[in-house]
Structure formats: C-alpha cells, structure tokens
Design an enzyme around this catalytic site. Structure first.
Site: not given
Lengths: 251, 195
Positions: B77, B177, B179
């Site tokens: 990001c 992202h 994650e």
C-alpha cells in the site's frame, strides 16, 4: 473493474452475536469469530460488527473480540456502536479493525469526525447515518433511530464528507426490517452527491432488491443482517445472480 | 526465518502481523537498523500520509537502510508509494527504488469514488510473487496510485490503469492489501516468504 461489495452485519452483545444465525455447520451460534469465518468463506466482501450494548464495561470485551477476529479473518471488517473518542478508536484499530463507524457521537460532536480523520486517515472512518422520513423530509436519527434531529440526511452526509469521513453507511429506518427493498431514491441521491463510497442498509429481502440498490440506488456496497443470518439468501448464490445481472462482483 | 516488519508512523500494521502469524511466521516489528539489515525478509507495510512518513523515515535514518538492502523486500500500500521517486501527496520526495511518480486519483469522475476502496482485479505478469494466481481480486484502499512503468508486474484499472505491483531486483511492492485479500492475498504472502 472495482466490484460492488456485499456486507453481512453481525450484532454483538457482550462479545457474543445476538440473533443467533441459522447455519447447520455452526458449533456455537453465538461465536462471532466462527460466524465471521463462515461469511468470509461464503464470499462476503467485508464484515461489519455492531456492538449493540456499547457500554463502558463492554469496551474491553469488544477490543478483545476485534483482536480475535483480526487474527483469524483475512477480509476487511468495520466495528461500530457507541464509539465516542479517539482513544476508543485507537484501541480498536490497534487490535486489528480496518475501519470504525461512528454515528450518534458524530451528530453530537461533528468535530469528532475531523479529529478521527486527521488522526487515523479518512480511509478507516465510516460515518453511519440512520435516516427516517418525517413529513416528507429525510432526517438523521440517532440512538438506534429513536431520536430525531433537525439534520437533513443529504446535508449531513455532505458535511461529514467534508469533515473527512471515508465512507457512509446509510441505513433507512423506514425500510429496515421490512424486507421490501432498499431506500433506492435516497441512496442514489447520496451516492451521486458524494465522492466517497456509500453502503446501503435496510430493507434487503430478495436478490432483486440487491440488483435495484446497485442499479437505481447506485450504492457502492449493500449491507444486510437477518437474511444472511437465517440463510434466506445465500451469499454465494446472491453474488452469482448479481453478476448474471451485470453487476460487477468478486466471485 | 527472521522477518522484519518495518516500524514507522504509518498506521496500523497489526493485520499484517496477524497474516504472517497465520502462515506460521512470528515477525519482528522493528525500526532497529541492525535487525532490519540482518533479517531474511523485510516487509514495509502501512497506510498513512506520504510526507509525514518520509520525514519519519529520514529522521530515523531508515531511508538509507531500506534502499541498501539485498534480501527480499515487500512494500504494501503506502509502502509501494514510498518506494517510488516522488508522491503528489504532500509533494514528497520518496525512496526512489522505482523511478515512478505517485499521483492522486482525479475526483469527480462519474461512477468513480475516491478513495479506490474495495476488491478489484489485478492483471499479473509472470512473477514468483504471483505463482498460483491468475488475475486475482485483491482488496484496495487508496487515493494515490503509482503510474505504470517498466517495473510494473501487476496492472489494476481504476479511472486509469496503474501499477498494482512492482518489482526490481530484490524489491517487490503491491498496492493492494494482501493481508486483507482472502486466499489470493495469502498466496502472495506465501510466495514472498518462499523467495
């Protein structure tokens, strides 16, 4: 192409989900983490956890819950309910929440939105707006929709956007719980007037209602609770049908 | 395996740490030069504002550390944006690992909200970072984007096509992202750990 988002909402009381959900595979119907995992596997694009008790004693419980959800779930989630301060938001974000939503506190103290956005960034600040028609006007209501204000819904949405909100969660109190369709006219007015995403909530009962909220309503995302909890609409099937209706979906 | 997650003033990194823990790795969240330099892999995550992030990195001497590493490095990001040459956000000179400019999405274009928030397709080039993935949906939240360039290995389209992922030598970066990007995100992180 950016897809439209389908967002199940889980109501939390004392760290447990209320309105038990209706999945045969569920071992513990009150376990928010297990429910979140089921929704995530079913294709939910995001989750919202709404703490409906939101008392001071529950603050720690909620932070613990966020920690547990964040450690197990790999899709974004928002936490809301009774959030009034920077320190509370800081606790929730540090525990792993992706976004927080503020509602009554923002109406009481609009400056809170500016401070939250400046401290944590607009991308994690959602302003939830409960709207109800009073004499033909869409007015903002607070405290779970029980108190009316003089704020006109569109004007308030514009104001919080200017103050730094990153997203609007618009709930129509007139449509909520009716399963008669979303408030498409109001949603569309907000979505077209704002440059930030609008999540529509309240009234979704059939697949067609979701098609309408994304087409006529111009919503960026749609949120629902009981129809998913009680498996009246399966998320995967809903998304397949929306895609068949030419609405961009993550399948 | 020693994984360093770079500690700086760029918001919440807990989700990245959880994602690594789910993959069985216990990362070190640190701004210590020695720990970062000696790590097997370095992850540079975050969300935040470019100019204050760069000021912080320079104050801590991390700008020099991060640009002289030789082990696999992954920016996420704003991490990706800070690895570029310059960002329009706060008119900020960044780390310059990728010779690219970071621009703000144009506001007010019909049908496009800013930030770019949600799941979008990334068209992936052949890369070890994307083994096992074909044009996955990934989760994005950002108002600035890196332009396309020779180091682009993933292209995402929102208002304009932009660099969803970049690669040069040991340096990798993704705008989404991983994650928070369900299984495809997990695959990207697994691939990175296997580099």
């Amino acid at each position: 192409m950016l897809t439209k988002r389908i967002i199940p909402c889980l109501d939390i009381k004392n760290g447990r989900t209320v309105k038990g959900i209706n999945f045969v595979s569920l071992v513990d119907a009150g376990d928010p983490v297990e429910q979140a995992a089921i929704y995530s596997a079913a294709g939910a694009d995001e989750l919202v956890f709404l703490d409906i008790t939101a008392t001071l004693e529950n603050r720690k419980t909620l932070v613990e819950l966020v920690r547990e959800v964040a450690s197990k779930i790999n899709i974004p989630f928002t936490v809301g309910g009774g959030i009034t301060s920077i320190s509370h938001v800081s606790d929730l974000l540090n525990a792993g929440a992706d976004k927080v939503s503020v509602n009554s506190a923002a109406v009481r103290e609009p400056d809170l939105v500016d401070r939250l956005a400046a401290t944590f960034g607009s991308q994690c600040i959602v302003v939830a707006i409960d709207s109800k028609q009073v004499d033909g006007q869409d007015l903002v209501h607070t405290h779970g929709g029980s108190r009316s204000t003089n704020l006109e819904t569109l004007g308030w949405a514009r104001e919080v956007e200017n103050r730094g909100a990153g997203e609007i969660l618009l709930t129509s109190m007139d449509h909520d719980g009716t399963k008669s369709g979303f408030a498409n006219t109001l949603t569309s007015r907000l979505s077209q007037a704002l440059t930030i995403p609008v999540i529509a909530s309240g009234g979704g009962g059939t697949t067609d209602h979701f098609v309408e909220v994304f087409t006529h309503g111009k919503a960026d995302a749609a949120l629902a609770a009981s129809i998913f909890h009680f498996n009246e609409i399966e998320i995967k099937e809903l998304k397949d049908q929306l895609q068949a209706a030419n609405i961009p979906m993550r399948i | 395996m020693k994984i360093a997650v770079v500690k700086y003033n760029a918001g919440n990194v807990q989700s990245v740490i959880y994602a690594l823990q789910r993959l069985g790795v216990e990362p070190l969240h640190t701004d210590d030069h020695h720990e970062i330099t000696t790590a097997d892999k370095v992850i540079f995550p975050g969300q935040g504002e470019a100019s204050s992030a760069m000021t912080y990195l320079r104050d801590k001497g991390l700008d020099k550390v991060l640009t002289s590493l030789t082990q696999p490095f992954l920016g996420i990001c704003i991490g990706l944006q800070l690895m570029c040459r310059h960002s329009e956000e706060g008119d900020t000179d960044c780390l310059g690992i990728f010779d690219l400019g970071v621009k703000k999405f144009e506001k007010g274009i019909e049908g496009y909200k800013v930030p770019h928030m949600g799941w979008n397709i990334q068209v992936c080039n052949q890369s070890k970072l994307f083994t096992g993935l074909t044009n996955p949906y990934l989760y994005y939240v950002h108002s600035y984007y890196a332009a396309l360039g020779p180091e682009t290995i993933g292209t995402t389209d929102y208002i304009v096509p932009f660099s969803g992922a970049l690669h040069k030598d040991n340096y990798y970066a993704v705008q989404a992202h991983p994650e928070k990007s369900s299984t495809p995100g997990q695959i990207i992180l697994t691939n990175f750990l296997a580099l």
